[in-house]
Design a protein around this motif. Structure first.
Motif, PDB file in Angstrom:
ATOM      1  N   ILE A   1      42.301  50.116 -38.377  1.00 25.86           N
ATOM      2  CA  ILE A   1      41.253  49.503 -37.802  1.00 25.86           C
ATOM      3  C   ILE A   1      40.199  50.329 -37.301  1.00 25.86           C
ATOM      4  CG2 ILE A   1      40.814  47.813 -35.890  1.00 25.86           C
ATOM      5  CD1 ILE A   1      43.194  46.522 -36.062  1.00 25.86           C
ATOM      6  N   PRO A   2      39.136  50.263 -37.667  1.00 26.68           N
ATOM      7  CA  PRO A   2      37.864  51.029 -37.314  1.00 26.68           C
ATOM      8  C   PRO A   2      37.860  51.176 -35.911  1.00 26.68           C
ATOM      9  CG  PRO A   2      37.334  50.188 -39.217  1.00 26.68           C
ATOM     10  CD  PRO A   2      38.479  49.537 -38.702  1.00 26.68           C
ATOM     11  N   ASP A   3      37.633  52.219 -34.981  1.00 21.32           N
ATOM     12  CA  ASP A   3      37.302  52.395 -33.579  1.00 21.32           C
ATOM     13  C   ASP A   3      38.621  51.739 -32.650  1.00 21.32           C
ATOM     14  OD1 ASP A   3      34.696  53.272 -34.073  1.00 21.32           O
ATOM     15  OD2 ASP A   3      34.250  51.109 -34.472  1.00 21.32           O
ATOM     16  N   PHE A   4      39.710  51.502 -33.442  1.00 21.57           N
ATOM     17  CA  PHE A   4      40.935  51.363 -32.613  1.00 21.57           C
ATOM     18  C   PHE A   4      41.242  52.750 -31.913  1.00 21.57           C
ATOM     19  CE2 PHE A   4      45.148  50.928 -31.675  1.00 21.57           C
ATOM     20  CZ  PHE A   4      45.600  49.845 -31.111  1.00 21.57           C
ATOM     21  N   GLN A   5      41.561  52.441 -30.713  1.00 21.30           N
ATOM     22  CA  GLN A   5      42.005  53.632 -29.771  1.00 21.30           C
ATOM     23  C   GLN A   5      42.912  53.096 -28.382  1.00 21.30           C
ATOM     24  OE1 GLN A   5      38.485  55.472 -28.264  1.00 21.30           O
ATOM     25  NE2 GLN A   5      38.742  56.952 -29.735  1.00 21.30           N
ATOM     26  N   GLY A   6      44.066  53.858 -28.482  1.00 26.73           N
ATOM     27  CA  GLY A   6      45.200  53.533 -27.629  1.00 26.73           C
ATOM     28  C   GLY A   6      44.835  53.995 -26.106  1.00 26.73           C
ATOM     29  N   PRO A   7      45.688  53.856 -25.299  1.00 15.80           N
ATOM     30  CA  PRO A   7      47.038  53.306 -25.552  1.00 15.80           C
ATOM     31  C   PRO A   7      47.321  51.750 -25.582  1.00 15.80           C
ATOM     32  CG  PRO A   7      46.633  53.762 -23.086  1.00 15.80           C
ATOM     33  CD  PRO A   7      45.437  54.354 -23.907  1.00 15.80           C
ATOM     34  N   LEU A   8      48.134  51.154 -26.167  1.00 17.61           N
ATOM     35  CA  LEU A   8      48.342  49.826 -26.552  1.00 17.61           C
ATOM     36  C   LEU A   8      49.456  49.257 -25.684  1.00 17.61           C
ATOM     37  CD1 LEU A   8      47.843  47.647 -28.416  1.00 17.61           C
ATOM     38  CD2 LEU A   8      49.769  48.485 -29.893  1.00 17.61           C
ATOM     39  N   THR A   9      49.074  48.009 -25.143  1.00 16.49           N
ATOM     40  CA  THR A   9      49.998  47.341 -24.314  1.00 16.49           C
ATOM     41  C   THR A   9      50.070  45.960 -24.940  1.00 16.49           C
ATOM     42  OG1 THR A   9      49.179  48.314 -22.216  1.00 16.49           O
ATOM     43  CG2 THR A   9      50.439  46.224 -22.095  1.00 16.49           C
ATOM     44  N   VAL A  10      51.495  45.431 -25.217  1.00 12.55           N
ATOM     45  CA  VAL A  10      51.790  44.178 -25.707  1.00 12.55           C
ATOM     46  C   VAL A  10      52.318  43.205 -24.916  1.00 12.55           C
ATOM     47  CG1 VAL A  10      53.007  43.354 -27.987  1.00 12.55           C
ATOM     48  CG2 VAL A  10      52.223  45.730 -28.041  1.00 12.55           C
ATOM     49  N   GLU A  11      51.796  42.087 -25.110  1.00 11.28           N
ATOM     50  CA  GLU A  11      52.541  40.969 -24.308  1.00 11.28           C
ATOM     51  C   GLU A  11      52.664  39.714 -25.250  1.00 11.28           C
ATOM     52  OE1 GLU A  11      50.295  40.541 -20.082  1.00 11.28           O
ATOM     53  OE2 GLU A  11      48.822  41.142 -21.568  1.00 11.28           O
ATOM     54  N   GLN A  12      53.553  38.944 -25.007  1.00  7.44           N
ATOM     55  CA  GLN A  12      53.590  37.506 -25.772  1.00  7.44           C
ATOM     56  C   GLN A  12      52.924  36.279 -25.131  1.00  7.44           C
ATOM     57  OE1 GLN A  12      57.898  36.587 -26.723  1.00  7.44           O
ATOM     58  NE2 GLN A  12      57.178  34.619 -27.550  1.00  7.44           N
ATOM     59  N   PHE A  13      52.360  35.745 -26.101  1.00  5.45           N
ATOM     60  CA  PHE A  13      51.593  34.613 -25.613  1.00  5.45           C
ATOM     61  C   PHE A  13      52.877  33.389 -25.335  1.00  5.45           C
ATOM     62  CE2 PHE A  13      47.916  36.249 -27.771  1.00  5.45           C
ATOM     63  CZ  PHE A  13      46.791  35.970 -26.765  1.00  5.45           C
ATOM     64  N   LYS A  14      52.465  32.655 -24.169  1.00  5.80           N
ATOM     65  CA  LYS A  14      53.427  31.531 -24.026  1.00  5.80           C
ATOM     66  C   LYS A  14      53.643  30.660 -25.021  1.00  5.80           C
ATOM     67  CE  LYS A  14      53.137  32.239 -19.094  1.00  5.80           C
ATOM     68  NZ  LYS A  14      52.734  31.464 -17.882  1.00  5.80           N
ATOM     69  N   GLY A  15      52.297  30.068 -25.381  1.00 10.28           N
ATOM     70  CA  GLY A  15      52.339  29.115 -26.770  1.00 10.28           C
ATOM     71  C   GLY A  15      52.781  29.890 -27.896  1.00 10.28           C
ATOM     72  N   GLY A  16      52.694  29.171 -29.162  1.00 11.96           N
ATOM     73  CA  GLY A  16      52.788  29.901 -30.336  1.00 11.96           C
ATOM     74  C   GLY A  16      54.140  29.589 -30.518  1.00 11.96           C
ATOM     75  N   GLN A  17      54.555  28.172 -31.282  1.00 13.18           N
ATOM     76  CA  GLN A  17      55.671  27.764 -31.599  1.00 13.18           C
ATOM     77  C   GLN A  17      56.617  28.310 -32.803  1.00 13.18           C
ATOM     78  OE1 GLN A  17      57.666  25.383 -29.439  1.00 13.18           O
ATOM     79  NE2 GLN A  17      56.282  25.916 -28.216  1.00 13.18           N
TER      80      GLN A  17
END
Length: 362
Positions: free
Chosen positions: A35-51
């Protein structure tokens, strides 16, 4: 779960469930390369929805993204089609249709454990209740319903060939093929005998509506599968294209209209109902008014076969939710509320058979 709790229950993010975690550093390394211009650091969370497909918010110092992937474990054939979701959005985004920006699709399971895609994060409102109690009043509610209507009508006016989706699905016999598909999926996930499902399985293939010209169909178009502008009654992103294909736009529209007759129950997202509400007081159009607006925009009219379409759609949704019950049985369900949704299968089947009887079934 009550109707009143749905908005709170499914809004926002949470810590990623143990069974759905993956190596964040591995993902960050992959995204930085692709992904162009992607720069970390990366944090990951899960959406409550999305079945169906686990969905994650990816946050970096400069931008937020969304990752959607197949769930781990045993899956039904053709289910959790994240590749189809990505392809639909990649075709629609250049047309100016409101979908998130598609960044990449990855088949390499070594990155997160399953295939996934990354799209832009839409900063807006997701409403989880059909009567939209969080809106300011009847005027705004009417405007949002009109925006939903116009957005679906816009989708149904596209020529699939002209936007690169000519091979996205077979245009003929959509309802027949969907009925066959969800019968098979229902059988694979079946946990109990439901007489109304058996009746619908027998009746539907013999009473199919005539087909209009095929178009792009979303397959699961409802209020909680879209993002609204933070302040305006405008749809800024339509989500969850897993069931999208080329097919009958009237089947797609009448699925969306199920909220006017949806049985009330403890079914989690997607089970919101307008049944029994004072629509005029709320500012919500009647079924006839909503159909008229769609017909004016598209030239398509579902009314001659509305009962057949609605019987089919209740059957189809029952089949989809039975698939969730199958995942509960097999231990691969991705949502804590999956079992509650599965309890809606029986009332959905009953509603479907009621509409079949209106259409002449004995």
């Amino acid at each position: 779960m009550t109707e009143a709790s749905r908005q709170e229950t499914f809004s926002g993010t949470k810590e990623v469930a143990e069974a759905l975690r993956f190596d964040t550093s591995r993902l960050e390394e992959y995204l930085a390369k692709h992904i162009p211009d992607f720069q970390g650091p990366l944090t990951v969370e899960q959406f409550k929805g999305g079945q169906s497909n686990p969905t994650y918010k990816l946050t970096t110092p400069g931008r937020a993204y969304v990752l959607r992937r197949k769930p781990p474990g045993k899956l039904l054939a053709s289910a959790h089609a994240v590749d189809r979701e990505y392809r639909a959005m990649a075709a629609l985004y250049p047309q100016g249709y409101p979908v998130p920006k598609p960044y990449l699709y990855c088949e390499d399971e070594s990155v997160t454990g399953t295939a996934f895609f990354v799209m832009g994060f839409g900063d807006g409102r997701i409403l989880w209740e059909a009567d939209m109690p969080t809106l300011s009043g009847p005027v705004e509610r009417a405007q949002v319903f009109d925006a939903m209507n116009a957005t679906l009508a816009q989708l149904h006016t596209y020529d699939p060939e002209k936007i690169g989706l000519g091979t996205f699905g077979r245009p003929e016999n959509y309802v027949a093929r969907q009925t066959d598909r969800w019968t098979k999926q229902y059988r694979l996930s079946e946990t109990e005998k439901i007489d109304d499902m058996e009746r619908l399985i027998e009746w539907l293939p013999k009473h199919l509506p005539p087909e209009p010209k095929a178009g792009v169909v979303h397959g699961d178009y409802r209020i909680d599968n879209m993002i609204l502008d933070p302040e305006k009654p405008k749809v800024i992103a339509v989500l969850d294209w897993e069931l999208s294909t080329i097919g009958d736009p009237l089947a797609d529209f009448t699925y969306h209209m199920m909220q006017w007759s949806m049985p009330r129950g403890d079914g989690g997202p997607g089970s919101g109902s307008l049944l029994g509400l004072d629509l005029a007081k709320l500012g919500i159009p009647t079924k006839d008014e909503y159909i008229e607006a769609y017909s004016d925009r598209t030239g398509l009219d579902p009314r001659p076969y509305f009962d057949v379409y609605t019987a089919y759609n209740f059957f189809r949704l029952a089949g989809i939710l039975q698939g969730i019950m199958g995942r509960v049985r097999d231990g691969t369900a991705t949502s804590a509320h999956a079992a509650a949704r599965g309890k809606m299968v029986r009332p959905l089947a009953a509603a479907g058979w009621d509409y079949a009887k209106r259409a002449g079934a004995k």
